[in-house]
Design a protein around this motif. Structure first.
Motif, short mmCIF file in Angstrom:
data_model
loop_
_atom_site.label_atom_id
_atom_site.label_comp_id
_atom_site.label_asym_id
_atom_site.label_seq_id
_atom_site.Cartn_x
_atom_site.Cartn_y
_atom_site.Cartn_z
N GLU A 48 -13.48 3.64 104.19
CA GLU A 48 -13.57 3.53 105.65
C GLU A 48 -14.93 4.00 106.17
OE1 GLU A 48 -11.29 7.69 106.34
OE2 GLU A 48 -10.85 6.15 104.89
N ARG A 52 -17.71 1.83 108.11
CA ARG A 52 -18.24 2.27 109.41
C ARG A 52 -19.77 2.23 109.42
NH1 ARG A 52 -14.30 6.68 109.48
NH2 ARG A 52 -12.60 5.90 110.73
N ASN A 54 -21.49 0.16 108.11
CA ASN A 54 -21.87 -1.25 108.15
C ASN A 54 -21.20 -2.01 109.29
OD1 ASN A 54 -23.62 -1.78 105.63
ND2 ASN A 54 -22.00 -0.38 104.98
N LYS A 55 -20.80 -1.28 110.31
CA LYS A 55 -20.20 -1.88 111.50
C LYS A 55 -21.17 -2.90 112.09
CE LYS A 55 -18.37 -0.58 116.00
NZ LYS A 55 -18.14 0.52 116.93
N ILE A 80 -17.33 -6.67 110.98
CA ILE A 80 -16.63 -5.39 110.99
C ILE A 80 -16.75 -4.78 112.38
CG2 ILE A 80 -16.54 -3.05 110.05
CD1 ILE A 80 -17.79 -4.19 107.48
N GLU A 81 -15.61 -4.60 113.02
CA GLU A 81 -15.59 -3.95 114.34
C GLU A 81 -15.25 -2.48 114.23
OE1 GLU A 81 -13.33 -5.86 117.35
OE2 GLU A 81 -14.54 -7.67 117.28
N ALA A 82 -14.34 -2.14 113.30
CA ALA A 82 -13.92 -0.75 113.14
C ALA A 82 -13.23 -0.61 111.79
CB ALA A 82 -12.96 -0.35 114.26
N ILE A 88 -8.79 -1.97 108.61
CA ILE A 88 -10.10 -2.53 108.96
C ILE A 88 -9.84 -3.51 110.09
CG2 ILE A 88 -12.10 -3.86 108.16
CD1 ILE A 88 -11.08 -3.37 105.28
N GLN A 129 -19.78 9.14 113.34
CA GLN A 129 -19.02 7.96 112.97
C GLN A 129 -18.24 8.15 111.68
OE1 GLN A 129 -21.31 4.41 112.88
NE2 GLN A 129 -21.83 4.48 115.02
#
Length: 136
Positions: A48, A52, A54-55, A80-82, A88, A129
């Motif tokens: 996770e 993050r 690589n959001k 990737i938003e979140a 994911i 983050q």
């Protein structure tokens, strides 16, 4: 909290295991060794956190679903938003759909570009983050 730990040890939980249930960073526990901002601490190189970092990048997520006759394997591609401990969120810019994908089904993730990954030494500033979960 001390009373609770004593109670856990008295309930058949070994004393050393009961002590490991302390809050992160308390009493020199595993989370006390925090890395500099922008680096993943040794205990926090979780998927996770890498996601993050690589959001906003396009990722391809490969998943399998056991005992599913209709579709055993599925591939999701999107931005990737979140990312959380167990999920994911991807958005597909071509269809406008958003996918909430459960980590338990993830086999692996690919990127078409270089990924941000600053473990154990890095220079990226991504403060605030990264997950602060206690080790499992």
């Amino acid at each position: 909290m001390g009373g609770m730990m004593g109670g856990m040890a008295g309930m058949g939980v070994p004393q050393d295991m009961a002590q490991s249930q302390q809050a992160p960073g308390v009493g020199g526990g595993p989370m006390a060794d925090m890395a500099a901002p922008g680096q993943l601490p040794l205990e926090q190189s979780y998927i996770e956190n890498i996601l993050r970092l690589n959001k906003g990048k396009v990722a391809t997520v490969y998943m399998t679903f056991e005992n599913n006759e209709k579709w055993n394997a599925k591939v999701f591609k999107g931005i990737i938003e979140a990312a959380g401990r167990d999920h994911i969120i991807l958005s597909d810019p071509q269809t406008g759909k958003r996918y909430l994908l459960l980590m338990v089904y993830v086999n692996y993730v690919t990127f078409d570009e270089e990924i941000n990954y600053s473990y154990p030494y890095g220079t990226q500033q991504q403060s605030g983050q990264l997950s602060q979960y206690s080790p499992r």
